[in-house]
Design an enzyme around this catalytic site. Structure first.
Site, PDB file in Angstrom:
ATOM      1  N   MET A   1       0.822  -1.205   0.000  1.00 45.52           N
ATOM      2  CA  MET A   1       0.000   0.000   0.000  1.00 45.52           C
ATOM      3  C   MET A   1       0.862   1.263   0.000  1.00 45.52           C
ATOM      4  O   MET A   1       0.760   2.118   0.874  1.00 45.52           O
ATOM      5  CB  MET A   1      -0.948  -0.028   1.213  1.00 45.52           C
ATOM      6  N   ARG A   2       1.715   1.369  -1.030  1.00 48.18           N
ATOM      7  CA  ARG A   2       2.636   2.508  -1.098  1.00 48.18           C
ATOM      8  C   ARG A   2       2.919   2.789  -2.572  1.00 48.18           C
ATOM      9  O   ARG A   2       3.055   1.846  -3.362  1.00 48.18           O
ATOM     10  CB  ARG A   2       3.918   2.085  -0.375  1.00 48.18           C
TER      11      ARG A   2
ATOM     12  N   HIS B   1      -5.140  -4.883  -8.155  1.00 46.66           N
ATOM     13  CA  HIS B   1      -6.031  -3.911  -7.514  1.00 46.66           C
ATOM     14  C   HIS B   1      -7.466  -4.459  -7.535  1.00 46.66           C
ATOM     15  O   HIS B   1      -7.914  -4.943  -8.572  1.00 46.66           O
ATOM     16  CB  HIS B   1      -5.943  -2.567  -8.245  1.00 46.66           C
TER      17      HIS B   1
HETATM   18  C1  GAR Z   1      -5.846  -7.242  -2.222  1.00 51.05           C
HETATM   19  O1  GAR Z   1      -7.252  -7.279  -2.336  1.00 51.05           O
HETATM   20  C2  GAR Z   1      -5.253  -6.307  -3.262  1.00 51.05           C
HETATM   21  O2  GAR Z   1      -5.975  -6.285  -4.453  1.00 51.05           O
HETATM   22  C3  GAR Z   1      -5.346  -4.983  -2.545  1.00 51.05           C
HETATM   23  O3  GAR Z   1      -4.976  -5.268  -1.239  1.00 51.05           O
HETATM   24  C4  GAR Z   1      -5.433  -6.586  -0.895  1.00 51.05           C
HETATM   25  C5  GAR Z   1      -4.294  -7.316  -0.247  1.00 51.05           C
HETATM   26  O4  GAR Z   1      -4.742  -8.546   0.282  1.00 51.05           O
HETATM   27  N1  GAR Z   1      -4.458  -4.001  -3.143  1.00 51.05           N
HETATM   28  C6  GAR Z   1      -4.767  -2.719  -3.261  1.00 51.05           C
HETATM   29  O5  GAR Z   1      -5.793  -2.219  -2.833  1.00 51.05           O
HETATM   30  C7  GAR Z   1      -3.701  -1.903  -3.992  1.00 51.05           C
HETATM   31  N2  GAR Z   1      -4.171  -0.605  -4.304  1.00 51.05           N
HETATM   32  P1  GAR Z   1      -3.718  -9.657   0.745  1.00 51.05           P
HETATM   33  O6  GAR Z   1      -2.706  -8.985   1.703  1.00 51.05           O
HETATM   34  O7  GAR Z   1      -4.556 -10.666   1.474  1.00 51.05           O
HETATM   35  O8  GAR Z   1      -3.048 -10.208  -0.473  1.00 51.05           O
END
Ligand code: GAR
Length: 190
Positions: A90-91, A109
């Site tokens: 998230m960066r 995403h």
């Molecule tokens: C996932 O749903 C991914 O798509 C999202 O964070 C989650 C991580 O889940 N990413 C974003 O929102 C990026 N902008 P995880 O740690 O269980 O893989």
């Protein structure tokens, strides 16, 4: 064998899905290391259980984003990484990382981009009331969730679906689509 570095900040279900795809030989690659920017992220335990090296960088302990990323780039160079896989990292990637690895960084995403960028994309889409939701995998550039799209998968949101059920559906799609797409990229099919 192609060498991956997975970057994550949280739970790590996508990290786990990628590692499992490798175990099951659906993805011909090796996770050389996990890079985290959150020293308490649950994903760390998942990597340790699999004996995958973890590098935890605390961005706050660096003078600047450039300094933070220089250290990450030197790790990636040392490990001869072919593809950087952002999995809930998230960066935003800064210039130092992009100058060395642009075109070799992919992200997942939980929305059909370009809709609902940034944090809580699932919540944003639910609040908006969209009837079709999905997942996007894209190359990473300097913008927020804005690089070239590689793959997308959608589903119809049924009236009766709860927030929890929608999240479950998104994650189920992610866990299939990400390893599958990484595999195609590594094989030069995309
Ligand atoms: C996932 O749903 C991914 O798509 C999202 O964070 C989650 C991580 O889940 N990413 C974003 O929102 C990026 N902008 P995880 O740690 O269980 O893989």
């Amino acid at each position: 064998m192609k060498r991956l570095a997975v970057f994550a900040s949280g739970t790590g279900s996508n990290f786990e899905a990628i590692a499992q795809a490798i175990d099951e030989q659906r993805l011909n690659a090796v996770i050389e290391c996990l890079v985290v920017d959150n020293l308490t992220a649950l994903v760390i335990e998942k990597a340790k259980k699999r004996n995958i090296e973890v590098f935890a960088f605390d961005p706050k302990s660096y003078h600047s984003k450039n300094e933070y990323e220089k250290e990450i780039v030197s790790l990636l160079d040392r490990k001869k990484i072919d593809l950087v896989v952002l999995a809930g990292y998230m960066r935003l990637c800064g210039n130092v990382l992009l100058d060395s690895y642009e075109g070799k960084i992919v992200n997942i995403h939980p929305s059909l981009l370009p809709s609902f960028i940034g944090k809580d994309a699932i919540g944003q889409a639910i609040r908006y009331g969209v009837k079709v939701m999905g997942v996007t995998i894209h190359y990473v550039d300097s913008g927020m969730d804005s690089g070239k799209i590689i793959a997308q998968k959608s589903f119809d949101v049924k009236e009766t679906m709860t927030h929890e059920e929608i999240e479950k559906q998104i994650h189920a799609i992610e866990h299939e689509l990400y390893p599958e797409t990484i595999s195609k990229i590594l094989e030069g099919k995309l």
